[in-house]
Design a protein around this motif. Structure first.
Motif, PDB file in Angstrom:
ATOM      1  N   ARG A   1       2.326   1.772  -3.526  1.00 29.38           N
ATOM      2  CA  ARG A   1       1.313   2.273  -4.445  1.00 29.38           C
ATOM      3  C   ARG A   1       1.022   3.747  -4.176  1.00 29.38           C
ATOM      4  O   ARG A   1       0.888   4.533  -5.126  1.00 29.38           O
ATOM      5  CB  ARG A   1       0.036   1.458  -4.320  1.00 29.38           C
ATOM      6  CG  ARG A   1      -1.058   1.905  -5.284  1.00 29.38           C
ATOM      7  CD  ARG A   1      -2.176   0.903  -5.359  1.00 29.38           C
ATOM      8  NE  ARG A   1      -2.801   0.679  -4.069  1.00 29.38           N
ATOM      9  CZ  ARG A   1      -3.747  -0.249  -3.870  1.00 29.38           C
ATOM     10  NH1 ARG A   1      -4.113  -1.041  -4.867  1.00 29.38           N
ATOM     11  NH2 ARG A   1      -4.275  -0.400  -2.677  1.00 29.38           N
TER      12      ARG A   1
ATOM     13  N   GLU B   1       1.523   6.893  -6.797  1.00 26.82           N
ATOM     14  CA  GLU B   1       0.483   7.883  -7.074  1.00 26.82           C
ATOM     15  C   GLU B   1       0.988   9.292  -6.784  1.00 26.82           C
ATOM     16  O   GLU B   1       0.651  10.239  -7.514  1.00 26.82           O
ATOM     17  CB  GLU B   1      -0.759   7.574  -6.247  1.00 26.82           C
ATOM     18  CG  GLU B   1      -1.484   6.304  -6.693  1.00 26.82           C
ATOM     19  CD  GLU B   1      -2.683   5.989  -5.807  1.00 26.82           C
ATOM     20  OE1 GLU B   1      -2.874   6.720  -4.798  1.00 26.82           O
ATOM     21  OE2 GLU B   1      -3.418   5.041  -6.119  1.00 26.82           O
TER      22      GLU B   1
ATOM     23  N   GLU C   1       0.830  -1.212   0.000  1.00 24.03           N
ATOM     24  CA  GLU C   1       0.000   0.000   0.000  1.00 24.03           C
ATOM     25  C   GLU C   1       0.861   1.256   0.000  1.00 24.03           C
ATOM     26  O   GLU C   1       0.550   2.245  -0.667  1.00 24.03           O
ATOM     27  CB  GLU C   1      -0.912  -0.008   1.225  1.00 24.03           C
ATOM     28  CG  GLU C   1      -2.047  -0.999   1.162  1.00 24.03           C
ATOM     29  CD  GLU C   1      -3.064  -0.639   0.080  1.00 24.03           C
ATOM     30  OE1 GLU C   1      -3.237   0.564  -0.204  1.00 24.03           O
ATOM     31  OE2 GLU C   1      -3.674  -1.567  -0.481  1.00 24.03           O
TER      32      GLU C   1
END
Length: 414
Positions: free
Chosen positions: A115, A119, A112
């Motif tokens: 990611r 982003e 997580e």
């Protein structure tokens, strides 16, 4: 015959009457000579032991049953869900604040975070492009080469890119926080409890894992009778009026009967009375650096509830009961004088006398059992009640030895 019978009975009645009158006259004569107070007619006055009494200040200390509690007891809960991989402490161990206690599987939270970081990088690139576009369009607008509509569109693109970048940045912060939460740490220093789940368990967010109890300082909770609690609150209000902090010291007796070395402070007295018990809840705080006092223990706490000024502290044995209430005997000019006194509490095994005595009175502390008001006495001065008891024992032993010696001598003469 009828005359001789009454004549025979009359001398008997007169004889009985005369005998009764003689007895009464003898008793009156004895009372006239020997009815004086004890000690007259060759009878020695009783011996009493007296000690001088002086007024003093007395601290009234009361003892209460109490129970120990941790000053803080905190639940340690999981803040993320996952598989419980490892317990990092020994149950019952004392831990420091911030010390790791459990580790939850962190692989998914690593992903997580990566990611969220990707982003963020994407949002950074879009923001850079929007900023370049804005600089170009704004320059052309100043040269009247583009319309106001194109300039506004470039400005909106830059602002949207900035918002997306902030959102991505928050996503990274949240992912880092969740990853950090996979290592469960002690919120404060204290003693750990039993674990609630073993390794390998699936833990949900908010699951209770263990508890940590802070033991230094330690709290001792107890109940004050209504009268003692009112004294506490009155003193607290008086101290608060003077702007001084209220600090009432307390002492502790451990379950094995030993005295705890540290001195505590009563920091709380409830303002309401429990209608079920008629008592008031109170709390004392004690330092506990070595962990000698353990939460859950039943102990006894000693508390100074009041200080009595100008009172007398006398042996309990010196107090008797008269028609008007409690009384003691004092000796004035070798004559016993009964005094009715007002009693206070018992402090340290001795009786507090609030009124009825005066400074310098010679109080009878031994030998007062058979005394009467106004009876002459033979006085022995002592410094304490213990000394009076010892002197009385020594005299009794000497008298017994003398009696035995006389009996032995009489036996030899016989």
């Amino acid at each position: 015959m009828h005359l001789s019978l009454p004549g025979a009975r009359l001398p008997v009645k007169w004889i009985l009457a005369v005998g009764l009158m003689v007895s009464l006259l003898a008793g009156c004569e004895q009372n006239g000579n020997g009815g004086a107070p004890a000690g007259a007619g060759g009878r020695p006055p009783p011996t009493v032991y007296v000690m001088n009494v002086e007024p003093r200040s007395v601290d009234v200390v009361e003892e209460y049953a109490a129970r120990v509690r941790g000053s803080r007891e905190v639940e340690v809960r999981a803040r993320v869900q996952g598989i419980l991989q490892e317990r990092l402490y020994t149950e019952g161990q004392v831990v420091e604040a911030g010390q790791p206690l459990f580790r939850i599987d962190r692989d998914s939270y690593d992903i997580e975070l990566k990611r969220a970081q990707a982003e963020l990088a994407n949002a950074q690139a879009e923001l850079n492009q929007a900023q370049r576009e804005w600089r170009r369009i704004s320059t052309l607008f100043q040269q009247n080469a583009v319309s106001e509509r194109e300039r506004d569109s470039a400005l909106s693109g830059r602002e949207l890119a900035e918002a997306r970048y902030a959102l991505a940045e928050a996503g990274v912060a949240n992912a880092e926080l969740n990853l950090d939460y996979t290592e469960v740490r002690a919120p404060l220093g204290g003693m750990t409890g039993l674990e609630s789940f073993p390794e390998g368990s699936l833990i949900e967010r908010g699951t209770l894992l263990t508890t940590v109890t802070q033991q230094d300082p330690i709290h001792v909770r107890f109940s004050l009778p209504e009268g003692d609690a009112s004294l506490q609150r009155t003193a607290r209000r008086a101290m608060a009026t003077n702007g001084e902090a209220v600090q009432r010291e307390a002492l502790l007796t451990l379950p094995d009967g030993s005295e705890y070395d540290e001195v505590g402070i009563v920091d709380f007295t409830d303002s309401t009375i429990d209608p079920r018990t008629g008592s008031v809840s109170a709390r004392a705080v004690f330092p506990n650096p070595d962990g000698d006092v353990v939460p859950g223990q039943f102990v006894r706490i000693q508390l100074l509830v009041q200080t009595l000024e100008d009172v007398f502290l006398i042996p309990q044995e010196a107090v008797g009961q008269g028609q008007a209430g409690a009384r003691v005997f004092v000796v004035v000019d070798d004559v016993a004088e009964a005094r009715t006194v007002e009693l206070g509490p018992i402090v340290g095994g001795e009786q507090v006398v609030l009124s009825g005595l005066e400074a310098g009175d010679r109080l009878v502390v031994n030998g007062q059992v058979a005394l009467q008001d106004g009876m002459p006495v033979s006085v022995n001065e002592v410094e304490s009640h213990e000394e009076a008891l010892q002197d009385a024992e020594d005299e009794a032993a000497a008298a017994e030895a003398e009696a035995e010696a006389e009996a032995a001598q009489s036996g030899e003469e016989a």
